[in-house]
Design a protein around this motif. Structure first.
Motif, PDB file in Angstrom:
ATOM      1  N   VAL A 326       0.847  -1.187   0.000  1.00 16.74           N
ATOM      2  CA  VAL A 326       0.000   0.000   0.000  1.00 16.74           C
ATOM      3  C   VAL A 326       0.890   1.247   0.000  1.00 16.74           C
ATOM      4  CG1 VAL A 326      -2.016  -1.061   1.107  1.00 16.74           C
ATOM      5  CG2 VAL A 326      -0.172  -0.140   2.526  1.00 16.74           C
ATOM      6  N   PRO A 327       0.361   2.394  -0.421  1.00  9.29           N
ATOM      7  CA  PRO A 327       1.183   3.619  -0.464  1.00  9.29           C
ATOM      8  C   PRO A 327       1.697   4.027   0.912  1.00  9.29           C
ATOM      9  CG  PRO A 327      -0.850   3.885  -1.699  1.00  9.29           C
ATOM     10  CD  PRO A 327      -0.985   2.611  -0.935  1.00  9.29           C
ATOM     11  N   LYS A 328       2.838   4.725   0.896  1.00  6.26           N
ATOM     12  CA  LYS A 328       3.439   5.193   2.147  1.00  6.26           C
ATOM     13  C   LYS A 328       2.511   6.182   2.858  1.00  6.26           C
ATOM     14  CE  LYS A 328       7.094   5.590   4.938  1.00  6.26           C
ATOM     15  NZ  LYS A 328       7.582   4.445   5.738  1.00  6.26           N
ATOM     16  N   LYS A 329       1.938   7.108   2.091  1.00  6.08           N
ATOM     17  CA  LYS A 329       1.042   8.097   2.666  1.00  6.08           C
ATOM     18  C   LYS A 329      -0.415   7.636   2.570  1.00  6.08           C
ATOM     19  CE  LYS A 329       3.847  12.255   1.994  1.00  6.08           C
ATOM     20  NZ  LYS A 329       3.869  13.625   1.427  1.00  6.08           N
ATOM     21  N   PHE A 330      -1.197   8.016   3.571  1.00  5.90           N
ATOM     22  CA  PHE A 330      -2.618   7.667   3.544  1.00  5.90           C
ATOM     23  C   PHE A 330      -3.415   8.742   4.273  1.00  5.90           C
ATOM     24  CE2 PHE A 330      -1.145   6.072   7.552  1.00  5.90           C
ATOM     25  CZ  PHE A 330      -2.221   6.115   8.423  1.00  5.90           C
TER      26      PHE A 330
END
Length: 397
Positions: A326-330
């Motif tokens: 999953v992406p680092k930022k959320f």
């Protein structure tokens, strides 16, 4: 039926088990002060499966012992005979003893005059044993073996809360009711939710908490639904497997298979050691841990598509997910803007907040983006998971 040879013990095994149970019983009764031990379960009923190494012994205490700790009394007597005794915690503690390569489960019960007077469900078990023995001959014992093996192989056997399937007693009632395994299979194909096995008038008197997709009136206690623990999922699975077997009968439907890790190569796999509790309790806690992990995975964008577990002394849990990374930022969303008090708290905690569709949120960074590292961190630090299992670890890297 060819499958019978897979599930029925050979004559030598039957003789050996019966002899061993008798010797154990005599040894135990020689030391019991206030109670009498009797053989129970599938060995007493003559319905155990080939290679089965569990033998149930009920130690019956008089009803005058109702206010005493009969588990403690039994433990004291057992220690006079055996060195290694395992105490299993439950609604009433019982004991496991390994004796001559077999596991004996020693269960203290109160000798009640009828099942209706039983305050603990285990006190009813001797009545179940006697009822089955009064109904079966060798042929019907074999039919029950087929039903039990079918349920075990298809993972719908057991009334424990982490299984919610068909208990041993229910498989016996159903087989006896229909007269054979094959007749049960044919009948099951037509089952509908709410069907009743037994007197329908008794079923009408059951309170809502005792209802289940298939109501099986306990023949020893008409106020009890013997299948109360049965879930809709396991009820439907029995019907599904019954149809499959009817249209394509095969011995494979009676063979217990463990999950092949190759089948799970695309899943996240965890190995867990359950807590040292009664299997029903330990399994229920493990199931809660699994559901919790699933929820956390979904909340963090991995999106679980399928999950299951195999319970045992070393249990496996697995999760198939849409994503492994999953992406680092959320976006971490807070309350809707209309909840002003909660919004102010969120603003104090996250000064760099933003607004999207009348909802406050903040952009955060994940510590781990890959599912394996994410779950490793979760299971090593989350107190909820730690209290549900003895140990747990990621298997596949």
């Amino acid at each position: 039926m060819k499958a019978l040879s897979l599930v029925k013990p050979e004559k030598e095994e039957i003789e050996h088990v019966n002899k061993l149970a008798k010797i154990f019983l005599e040894k135990l009764n020689s030391k019991l002060k206030d109670a009498k031990a009797v053989i129970g379960g599938s060995v007493a009923k003559g319905t155990w499966l080939k290679g089965g190494h569990d033998i149930d012994i009920f130690v019956q205490y008089p009803l005058t012992f109702k206010d005493k700790d009969i588990s403690a009394l039994l433990e004291k007597d057992l220690k006079k005979l055996f060195k290694d005794i395992s105490r299993v915690h439950g609604s009433r503690d019982y004991f496991k003893i390994e004796y001559s390569s077999y596991i004996f489960e020693i269960i203290p019960v109160l000798k009640v005059s009828s099942p209706e007077k039983a305050e603990n469900i285990t006190d009813s078990s001797p009545f179940h044993t006697e009822w089955v023995k009064s109904k079966v001959n060798e042929s019907l014992q074999d039919e029950i073996r087929l039903t039990r093996a079918f349920c075990k192989a298809n993972k719908i056997y057991g009334a424990e809360s982490y299984i919610k399937g068909f208990s041993g007693f229910v498989t016996e009632i159903l087989t006896i009711n229909y007269g054979s395994f094959e007749k049960l299979i044919k009948a099951a194909m037509k089952w509908k939710p709410g069907d009743v096995i037994g007197d329908k008038q008794h079923a009408k008197k059951l309170n809502e908490a005792k209802l289940s997709p298939l109501i099986v009136i306990d023949p020893t206690c008409s106020s009890r639904n013997a299948a109360a623990a049965l879930s809709e999922k396991k009820f439907n699975k029995f019907i599904e497997k019954a149809k499959e077997f009817y249209h394509n009968p095969s011995p494979s439907y009676f063979e217990i298979k463990t999950k092949d890790l190759e089948e799970l190569k695309d899943a996240l796999i965890l190995k867990a050691i359950p807590l040292e509790r009664k299997s029903d309790i330990a399994g229920a806690k493990l199931l809660k841990a699994q559901e919790y992990i699933k929820t956390i995975l979904n909340q963090n964008g991995f999106n679980v598509t399928e999950h299951d577990m195999e319970f045992g002394s070393e249990s496996l849990l697995w999760f198939f997910t849409e994503k492994k990374e999953v992406p680092k930022k959320f976006k971490h969303f807070g309350p809707p803007l209309k909840e002003t008090k909660h919004v102010e708290v969120f603003k104090e905690r996250y000064p760099n907040y933003k607004i999207e569709n009348d909802r406050i949120f903040v952009e955060l960074e994940r510590k781990h983006t890959h599912i394996n590292q994410f779950v490793k961190d979760l299971i090593s630090s989350d107190p909820y998971i730690k209290e549900k299992v003895k140990s747990i670890a990621v298997v596949n890297e």
